[in-house]
Design a protein around this motif. Structure first.
Motif, PDB file in Angstrom:
ATOM      1  N   ARG A 144      15.159 -12.462  13.512  1.00 36.52           N
ATOM      2  CA  ARG A 144      15.822 -11.470  12.650  1.00 36.52           C
ATOM      3  C   ARG A 144      14.887 -11.044  11.514  1.00 36.52           C
ATOM      4  N   LEU A 145      14.249 -12.018  10.863  1.00 38.76           N
ATOM      5  CA  LEU A 145      13.351 -11.712   9.753  1.00 38.76           C
ATOM      6  C   LEU A 145      12.194 -10.824  10.207  1.00 38.76           C
ATOM      7  N   PHE A 146      11.538 -11.194  11.292  1.00 34.81           N
ATOM      8  CA  PHE A 146      10.380 -10.432  11.763  1.00 34.81           C
ATOM      9  C   PHE A 146      10.784  -9.061  12.294  1.00 34.81           C
ATOM     10  N   ALA A 147      11.924  -8.962  12.960  1.00 34.58           N
ATOM     11  CA  ALA A 147      12.355  -7.676  13.508  1.00 34.58           C
ATOM     12  C   ALA A 147      12.681  -6.681  12.396  1.00 34.58           C
ATOM     13  N   VAL A 148      13.399  -7.130  11.372  1.00 28.42           N
ATOM     14  CA  VAL A 148      13.737  -6.237  10.259  1.00 28.42           C
ATOM     15  C   VAL A 148      12.477  -5.814   9.518  1.00 28.42           C
ATOM     16  N   LEU A 149      11.574  -6.764   9.270  1.00 30.04           N
ATOM     17  CA  LEU A 149      10.320  -6.425   8.608  1.00 30.04           C
ATOM     18  C   LEU A 149       9.533  -5.413   9.432  1.00 30.04           C
ATOM     19  N   THR A 150       9.461  -5.630  10.731  1.00 30.75           N
ATOM     20  CA  THR A 150       8.718  -4.728  11.609  1.00 30.75           C
ATOM     21  C   THR A 150       9.267  -3.322  11.562  1.00 30.75           C
ATOM     22  N   VAL A 151      10.566  -3.178  11.723  1.00 26.97           N
ATOM     23  CA  VAL A 151      11.130  -1.841  11.849  1.00 26.97           C
ATOM     24  C   VAL A 151      11.105  -1.089  10.519  1.00 26.97           C
ATOM     25  N   VAL A 152      11.277  -1.790   9.414  1.00 23.80           N
ATOM     26  CA  VAL A 152      11.227  -1.123   8.098  1.00 23.80           C
ATOM     27  C   VAL A 152       9.809  -0.649   7.805  1.00 23.80           C
ATOM     28  N   MET A 153       8.819  -1.512   8.035  1.00 19.80           N
ATOM     29  CA  MET A 153       7.435  -1.104   7.802  1.00 19.80           C
ATOM     30  C   MET A 153       7.027   0.013   8.754  1.00 19.80           C
ATOM     31  N   TRP A 154       7.448  -0.086   9.998  1.00 18.76           N
ATOM     32  CA  TRP A 154       7.102   0.932  10.992  1.00 18.76           C
ATOM     33  C   TRP A 154       7.691   2.291  10.614  1.00 18.76           C
ATOM     34  N   LEU A 155       8.898   2.293  10.056  1.00 15.95           N
ATOM     35  CA  LEU A 155       9.534   3.539   9.633  1.00 15.95           C
ATOM     36  C   LEU A 155       8.782   4.161   8.460  1.00 15.95           C
ATOM     37  N   LEU A 156       8.452   3.356   7.457  1.00 17.49           N
ATOM     38  CA  LEU A 156       7.771   3.888   6.276  1.00 17.49           C
ATOM     39  C   LEU A 156       6.377   4.404   6.618  1.00 17.49           C
ATOM     40  N   VAL A 157       5.636   3.652   7.429  1.00 19.50           N
ATOM     41  CA  VAL A 157       4.309   4.118   7.834  1.00 19.50           C
ATOM     42  C   VAL A 157       4.433   5.349   8.729  1.00 19.50           C
ATOM     43  N   GLY A 158       5.494   5.418   9.535  1.00 25.54           N
ATOM     44  CA  GLY A 158       5.718   6.595  10.360  1.00 25.54           C
ATOM     45  C   GLY A 158       5.954   7.837   9.519  1.00 25.54           C
ATOM     46  N   ILE A 159       6.715   7.713   8.441  1.00 26.59           N
ATOM     47  CA  ILE A 159       6.935   8.841   7.522  1.00 26.59           C
ATOM     48  C   ILE A 159       5.603   9.285   6.924  1.00 26.59           C
ATOM     49  N   TYR A 160       4.812   8.322   6.487  1.00 23.58           N
ATOM     50  CA  TYR A 160       3.482   8.605   5.939  1.00 23.58           C
ATOM     51  C   TYR A 160       2.614   9.326   6.979  1.00 23.58           C
ATOM     52  N   ALA A 161       2.684   8.867   8.232  1.00 25.02           N
ATOM     53  CA  ALA A 161       1.851   9.436   9.287  1.00 25.02           C
ATOM     54  C   ALA A 161       2.184  10.895   9.567  1.00 25.02           C
ATOM     55  N   MET A 162       3.411  11.307   9.310  1.00 28.95           N
ATOM     56  CA  MET A 162       3.788  12.698   9.564  1.00 28.95           C
ATOM     57  C   MET A 162       2.989  13.669   8.711  1.00 28.95           C
ATOM     58  N   ALA A 163       2.614  13.231   7.504  1.00 29.68           N
ATOM     59  CA  ALA A 163       1.747  14.061   6.659  1.00 29.68           C
ATOM     60  C   ALA A 163       0.277  13.789   6.943  1.00 29.68           C
ATOM     61  N   TYR A 164      -0.066  12.524   7.141  1.00 23.87           N
ATOM     62  CA  TYR A 164      -1.477  12.165   7.338  1.00 23.87           C
ATOM     63  C   TYR A 164      -2.033  12.749   8.631  1.00 23.87           C
ATOM     64  N   MET A 165      -1.279  12.675   9.723  1.00 27.59           N
ATOM     65  CA  MET A 165      -1.810  13.018  11.030  1.00 27.59           C
ATOM     66  C   MET A 165      -2.017  14.513  11.234  1.00 27.59           C
ATOM     67  N   LYS A 166      -1.538  15.358  10.309  1.00 26.70           N
ATOM     68  CA  LYS A 166      -1.821  16.786  10.429  1.00 26.70           C
ATOM     69  C   LYS A 166      -3.317  17.051  10.231  1.00 26.70           C
ATOM     70  N   HIS A 167      -4.025  16.075   9.658  1.00 24.73           N
ATOM     71  CA  HIS A 167      -5.468  16.198   9.470  1.00 24.73           C
ATOM     72  C   HIS A 167      -6.231  15.644  10.665  1.00 24.73           C
ATOM     73  N   GLU A 168      -5.519  15.128  11.652  1.00 22.65           N
ATOM     74  CA  GLU A 168      -6.150  14.559  12.838  1.00 22.65           C
ATOM     75  C   GLU A 168      -5.866  15.428  14.056  1.00 22.65           C
ATOM     76  N   HIS A 169      -6.495  15.098  15.170  1.00 23.78           N
ATOM     77  CA  HIS A 169      -6.262  15.810  16.417  1.00 23.78           C
ATOM     78  C   HIS A 169      -5.335  14.989  17.315  1.00 23.78           C
ATOM     79  N   GLU A 170      -4.751  15.645  18.303  1.00 21.18           N
ATOM     80  CA  GLU A 170      -3.913  14.998  19.324  1.00 21.18           C
ATOM     81  C   GLU A 170      -2.844  14.103  18.695  1.00 21.18           C
ATOM     82  N   GLU A 171      -2.066  14.686  17.811  1.00 15.01           N
ATOM     83  CA  GLU A 171      -1.005  13.932  17.141  1.00 15.01           C
ATOM     84  C   GLU A 171      -0.010  13.348  18.126  1.00 15.01           C
ATOM     85  N   HIS A 172       0.246  14.084  19.211  1.00 11.64           N
ATOM     86  CA  HIS A 172       1.264  13.618  20.161  1.00 11.64           C
ATOM     87  C   HIS A 172       0.871  12.273  20.766  1.00 11.64           C
TER      88      HIS A 172
END
Length: 493
Positions: A75-103
């Motif tokens: 439970r501890l590791f799963a919640v930590l994983t999904v929360v961090m993955w969500l926040l980094v995913g939000i960040y990536a939506m802005a960051y990856m526009k500077h990269e190629h092949e976002e998909h």
């Protein structure tokens, strides 16, 4: 079904992103779809961990199954994983526009999400090993994303080290399968002393191989070399989750093997414990020294991860309740801090193009809020109270002195203190030179490049400042987290 959905949904969604031409061509649709899946995934994980439950997917043999189960540590590791993955995913939506092949990035990013949740929910050693190997294969494209010569070399190194570590672990699994009546995870372990009577030497060898093998993903010496190679060439969101989340998969695997299969009593006081303590302390010191000497910021942070994750390994190696609490709390704190620091490094690169520490003099005039977030996160990693890193390091040091492991009970806290000083030495100069560049600093070049007062996009800055605030608040109010990890330790020890 509620355990299968968090595993299967992001995997199928990621495959859809990789195959869909529509999502590939329309960036807005791609990022919106990825954000939606990550938000739904977070909701599904929180629903799944609400109470303990189990599900068997299929049976390999009469005794070996692929199955999921939610327990306290999963439970501890799963919640930590999904929360961090969500926040980094939000960040990536802005960051990856500077990269190629976002998909491709978002496709594999979603797939790895499901794989990690499957690893966290694993009910037995076989299931965990399957998802552990899948994690390596599906996260490899995140390292290779740039497709440069350096990225390919780093990806091959990541794959080689991971496979080598997995083979070490596989030897231990074969041995345990031959002597254990069950490979299901049970707090305190399932291996009875009489089951290995006459095979004690082989058991200890197998345990040592599994610690080193799974410790590869955690960046523990001698298989730490992939971290400082992979991080600088990967996109910043990939570097963040590699350091803040995927390294914790190695930690979880070691916890499962020692505390939930073998049982800590069978290795306490043996040469295996001594080797584990020595390797973890050597990695703590070595990683800090290499970070102190490194001038490329992302590589410096990678060496820092080598050091800091071995704080966790050191706490686990002591086989002592207080140190166990320090190790698990540092899992949470390090994930929060290092995700934030790597996202900060990515924001600096995108905004200024600077990658080396010596270039960042006067950075506070360009990105004051970003540098403020970096400073709070750095102080937390150093362990300056009341930031969160102080809490975990306090438990680690006090646990070490109460562990009764001979001279290492005193050497350990000394190494942790030296490492903390080195951490301040390699993180805080960026803050000092950034906010206080000195009277001789000439900002004409900054004006020429129109860099003054230029913060990154809100989707990048927001997660950084949020993680900095959480790193501070968890240090001020750690009670609930400490109670949770104490309850986990009470079962496992």
């Amino acid at each position: 079904m509620k355990l299968l959905l968090p595993v299967l949904l992001p995997i199928f969604a990621g495959i859809l992103v990789l195959l869909s031409k529509g999502l590939r061509k329309k960036r807005t649709s791609l990022t919106a779809f990825a954000a939606f899946i990550l938000a739904v995934e977070a909701s599904l994980v929180l629903w799944a961990v609400w109470e303990e439950s189990s599900v068997v997917l299929f049976s390999l043999t009469n005794t070996l199954t692929i199955a999921f189960h939610v327990d306290s540590i999963g439970r501890l590791f799963a919640v930590l994983t999904v929360v961090m993955w969500l926040l980094v995913g939000i960040y990536a939506m802005a960051y990856m526009k500077h990269e190629h092949e976002e998909h491709k990035f978002f496709g594999y990013y979603l797939i790895v999400t499901g794989i990690l949740i499957g690893l966290d929910f694993s009910s037995n050693l076989i299931t965990m090993y399957v998802f552990y190997e899948l994690m390596t294969l599906t996260s490899l494209p995140l390292v290779l994303h740039e497709r440069t010569k350096e990225a390919v070399q780093a990806g091959l190194k990541y794959l080689f080290y991971s496979v080598a570590g997995a083979f070490f672990a596989l030897f231990g699994i074969f041995f345990l399968a031959s002597v254990c009546s069950s490979l299901e995870f049970v707090p305190g372990g399932v291996l009875a002393g009489e089951a290995v009577a006459g095979k004690e030497g082989l058991l200890l060898t197998a345990a040592c191989c599994m610690i080193i093998g799974f410790g590869t993903k955690a960046g523990m010496f001698p298989f730490h070399g992939w971290l400082p190679t992979a991080h600088p060439v990967a996109p910043a969101p990939a570097s963040a989750v590699l350091s803040g989340v995927i390294t914790k998969a190695g930690v979880l695997a070691v916890i499962r093997v020692i505390y939930y299969i073998i049982g800590q009593d069978l290795i306490r006081g043996t040469w295996v414990q001594t080797v584990w303590v020595v390797l973890s302390l050597a990695t703590v010191f070595m990683g800090s020294m290499l970070a102190y000497k490194e001038h490329v910021l992302k590589k410096r942070l990678a060496y820092s991860t080598v050091s800091q994750v071995s704080y966790i390994m050191f706490g686990l190696s002591l086989l002592e309740p207080t140190a166990f609490v320090g190790a698990l709390s540092h899992v949470v704190f390090h994930s929060i801090i290092k995700n934030g620091l790597f996202m900060t490094a990515g924001a600096i690169i995108v905004t200024t193009g600077w990658t080396r520490v010596e270039q960042m003099r006067g950075l506070g005039r360009i990105m004051p809020f970003t540098l403020a977030g970096y400073t709070v996160l750095s102080l937390a990693l150093v362990g300056i109270p009341p930031a969160s890193g102080f809490v975990s390091k306090w438990y680690l040091a006090t646990g070490a002195m109460a562990s009764g492991v001979g001279v290492w009970a005193f050497v350990g806290p000394v190494v942790l203190l030296i490492s903390a000083l080195l951490t301040a030495g390699y993180l805080l100069p960026v803050t000092i030179q950034g906010f206080f560049p000195g009277k001789d600093f000439d900002d004409s070049e900054l004006k020429k490049r129109k860099l003054l007062k230029r913060e990154p996009a809100l989707f990048m800055l927001g997660p950084i400042l949020l993680l900095a605030a959480v790193a501070l608040l968890l240090g001020c109010f750690p009670g609930s987290l400490i109670q949770m990890v104490q309850s986990i330790g009470a079962l496992a020890l």
